[in-house]
Design an enzyme around this catalytic site. Sequence first.
Site, PDB file in Angstrom:
ATOM      1  N   GLY A  24      43.409  15.412  29.818  1.00 36.05           N
ATOM      2  CA  GLY A  24      42.995  14.632  28.683  1.00 36.05           C
ATOM      3  C   GLY A  24      43.713  14.741  27.385  1.00 36.05           C
ATOM      4  N   ALA A  47      41.334  20.141  33.948  1.00 36.09           N
ATOM      5  CA  ALA A  47      41.493  21.412  33.507  1.00 36.09           C
ATOM      6  C   ALA A  47      41.479  21.855  32.226  1.00 36.09           C
ATOM      7  CB  ALA A  47      42.810  22.074  34.493  1.00 36.09           C
ATOM      8  N   GLU A  48      42.597  20.985  31.551  1.00 36.28           N
ATOM      9  CA  GLU A  48      42.590  21.031  29.848  1.00 36.28           C
ATOM     10  C   GLU A  48      42.481  19.683  29.407  1.00 36.28           C
ATOM     11  OE1 GLU A  48      44.086  25.025  31.034  1.00 36.28           O
ATOM     12  OE2 GLU A  48      44.692  22.981  31.694  1.00 36.28           O
ATOM     13  N   THR A  49      42.314  19.560  28.005  1.00 38.50           N
ATOM     14  CA  THR A  49      42.392  18.564  27.226  1.00 38.50           C
ATOM     15  C   THR A  49      43.198  18.857  25.900  1.00 38.50           C
ATOM     16  OG1 THR A  49      40.338  17.371  27.983  1.00 38.50           O
ATOM     17  CG2 THR A  49      41.075  16.628  25.532  1.00 38.50           C
ATOM     18  N   HIS A  76      51.082  21.499  30.766  1.00 40.24           N
ATOM     19  CA  HIS A  76      51.039  20.005  31.459  1.00 40.24           C
ATOM     20  C   HIS A  76      50.237  19.281  30.336  1.00 40.24           C
ATOM     21  CE1 HIS A  76      46.515  20.916  32.551  1.00 40.24           C
ATOM     22  NE2 HIS A  76      46.473  19.501  32.513  1.00 40.24           N
TER      23      HIS A  76
END
Length: 289
Positions: A24, A47-49, A76
């Site tokens: 995100g 998994a992450e933003t 990423h």
Amino acid sequence: MTHAPEILRYAAFTSDPAGGNPAGIVLEADDLDDVAMLRIAGEIGFAETAFISDGAAGPRRVRFFSPHAEVPFCGHATVAGAIAIAEREGTGHVRFSTPVGDVDIETSEVDGALRAAFTSVEPHVEEMPAPVLDALLGLTGIPAEALDERHPPRIAFAGNRHPVLVVADEVYFDRFAFDPAEARALMDEHGWPATITVLHRLPDAGSDEHPGLRFEARNIFPVGAIIEDPATGAAAAAVGGYLRALGAVEPPARVVIRQGRHVGRPSELVVDIPERGGTVVSGTAVPIG
């Protein structure tokens, strides 16, 4: 009255929206507090933003949240965020001010695709205590004799601390499994905010395009519905520092890491290892949907 932030979704370290690692991206996130960022990260469910400031007065302040908690650094989402900016402002240099320090990123267009390369903070490597190694082997069911003697277990840092295991036996690498709750408890106990990195060194010596060592990676990351990360830039940076510290490569060196096959989202991360300083991780990213 503040407007609702635009939420972007990208797949990093791939040219296929169905591959790589979804991230995100929230641009112009200056007005969001911790509660709002954690809530948005949970709603997105990736998994992450990355929450990125507008950067009008210098480096863009960036914070990374999983649905579980804030993460000091995420590779990423850094690549995806830099490419989202390049799509809007053009390619070139951008600097992210992250909780672990400033991270420089170069974006460029290669064969019609946007590519981003970030330079990590200074890596360092720690010995892995025997009880920690025993706990990791117990978690995964990998026997000690299946480990690769050329690459001993260590804890590597290039923004996050990642325990690194290298498995020589391809069967154990492909088939290991773990209990997500047990993995989360172990990670919280030792303060590992990102992933447990398990590698297998591939037998070929690379290609003309990417000569040198090649690895396949599986990164344990139990967060909500996520169990295994499809592409982990922070871990790739840490692996670069790990290989340099152990003398497994002669810098400057390039290493290619494949990841995501085991979760149906294949990816490729290119790691350039200089003689000193941060490692450079590069890849592509594309919008999802």
